[in-house]
Design an enzyme around this catalytic site. Structure first.
Site, PDB file in Angstrom:
ATOM      1  N   GLU A 187      34.109 -30.702  65.003  1.00  0.00           N
ATOM      2  CA  GLU A 187      34.299 -29.705  63.714  1.00  0.00           C
ATOM      3  C   GLU A 187      35.783 -29.591  63.390  1.00  0.00           C
ATOM      4  O   GLU A 187      36.089 -29.749  62.347  1.00  0.00           O
ATOM      5  CB  GLU A 187      33.298 -28.509  63.894  1.00  0.00           C
ATOM      6  CG  GLU A 187      33.575 -27.817  62.362  1.00  0.00           C
ATOM      7  CD  GLU A 187      34.733 -26.825  62.535  1.00  0.00           C
ATOM      8  OE1 GLU A 187      34.938 -26.204  61.410  1.00  0.00           O
ATOM      9  OE2 GLU A 187      35.507 -26.667  63.194  1.00  0.00           O
ATOM     10  N   GLU A 188      36.434 -29.294  64.546  1.00  0.00           N
ATOM     11  CA  GLU A 188      37.936 -28.975  64.422  1.00  0.00           C
ATOM     12  C   GLU A 188      38.592 -30.261  63.892  1.00  0.00           C
ATOM     13  O   GLU A 188      38.354 -31.325  64.718  1.00  0.00           O
ATOM     14  CB  GLU A 188      38.384 -28.625  65.779  1.00  0.00           C
ATOM     15  CG  GLU A 188      37.933 -27.266  66.134  1.00  0.00           C
ATOM     16  CD  GLU A 188      38.098 -26.118  65.538  1.00  0.00           C
ATOM     17  OE1 GLU A 188      38.588 -26.347  64.460  1.00  0.00           O
ATOM     18  OE2 GLU A 188      37.410 -24.791  65.731  1.00  0.00           O
TER      19      GLU A 188
END
Length: 342
Positions: A187-188
């Site tokens: 996600e990052e």
């Protein structure tokens, strides 16, 4: 989070033995009309009611101490691998292994799907509790941290919330909607994992998804309770916002609407036209005086001063807020997937 803004019945057979027999006339005289013959009474135990999938039942199976243990286990993973659980690192791989072991032990079948992420390989983990009807409700949280951060609030908090709810849900009767728990990779800097998942769905599979609920940073140490309320969300998202915020209204607890503009794993679902919602306890933005008064936070300080930093350790998590928001997620699941709430 990518950036701070501006989730057998046991049947007991009771044998009753009559404790008196009619005495023969020669053995005993007939009692007077106003006298009742003595009787031996054996009480029948009340049958144990079958469990039901209600918000109360699901909540009763959520143990904050177990959530704390899960956080400690994930923190140990980060400590073992240089203080990071970022995509492409051994810390991420061991975090994934831990969640897989726990879900498998609870009775789930793990589905691990690899995908490319900005020149690296990552994995999504999905498990589901099959429903009795049609349609799917997805609860998601990203498993990775940024580089050089243990990522306890961002986002081990969302991970342990989903893990706790999944363990509890499998112990209760099936919901109407299938409930799918998604632990996203990468996600990052993305969100790559949820985007890869949504892209893999055909039109029919997308149409089955009735709602996606995101849990990202839900234990901020100086946090407040934010409920996703995004003007750009897909049609139907306002109903999810009402369900989640309704939990807090019913209990007289404060909450704030927030527009994250799709900046977490719910973004790809929004782009696909799928209704979304979620919970967030705040990032690096300062808490306002009004918010501080309502939520018991410190005004002028960030909700999470360690966001994306090495200090995002166990001490950076407000366990009470994590427990509250986990309970809100569980109650919302019941409301949406079982058409029942208590």
């Amino acid at each position: 989070m990518t950036r701070a803004p501006s989730t057998t019945c046991l049947l007991v057979a009771a044998v009753v033995v009559a404790g008196c027999s009619t005495p023969s006339p020669s053995a005993s005289p007939t009692p007077p009309a106003n006298q009742t013959p003595s009787q031996s009474v054996v009480s029948r135990p009340s049958p144990t009611p079958a469990p039901e999938l209600t918000a109360t039942a699901l909540s009763s199976l959520l143990d904050p101490n177990v959530m704390s243990d899960d956080l400690a286990a994930i923190a140990q993973v980060a400590d073992d691998f240089g203080g990071s659980r970022a995509t492409g690192t051994a810390g991420f791989d061991d975090s994934l292994d831990y969640v897989v072991r726990e879900l498998t032990a609870a009775g789930y079948e793990a589905d691990i799907v690899g995908f490319p992420a900005d020149g690296q390989q990552s994995q999504n983990l999905l498990v589901e509790r099959a429903g009795t009807g049609s349609g799917v409700l997805i609860l998601g949280a990203h498993l990775d941290s940024v580089a050089d951060s243990p990522g306890m609030n961002d986002n081990a908090t969302g991970v342990v919330a989903l893990l706790s709810i999944a363990r509890a849900l499998i112990r209760l009767p099936a919901p109407i909607l299938t409930v799918r728990f998604a632990f996203w990779g990468a996600e990052e800097g993305g969100p790559f994992g949820s985007a890869a998942y949504v892209a893999s769905l055909d039109a029919d599979a997308r149409a089955e998804i009735r709602a996606y609920i995101n849990a990202d940073m839900i234990g901020s140490p100086n946090g407040i309770t934010f409920v996703y309320d995004e003007p750009g969300a897909a049609p139907g998202s306002d109903a999810i916002t009402n369900v989640i915020s309704g939990y807090f209204r019913l209990r007289g607890r404060p909450w704030e609407p927030i527009d994250l503009a799709g900046d977490s794993d719910h973004g790809p679902f929004t782009e696909a036209g799928i209704p979304t919602g979620g919970l967030f306890a705040g990032g690096i933005e300062p808490v306002t005086p009004e918010q501080a008064t309502r939520h018991g936070a410190i005004a002028g300080q960030p909700a999470d001063p360690c966001s994306h930093k090495a200090c995002d350790t166990l001490t950076n998590v407000n366990l009470a807020r994590l427990a509250l928001l986990t309970d809100a997620l569980a109650a919302s699941l019941v409301n949406l997937a079982a058409k029942s709430a208590s």
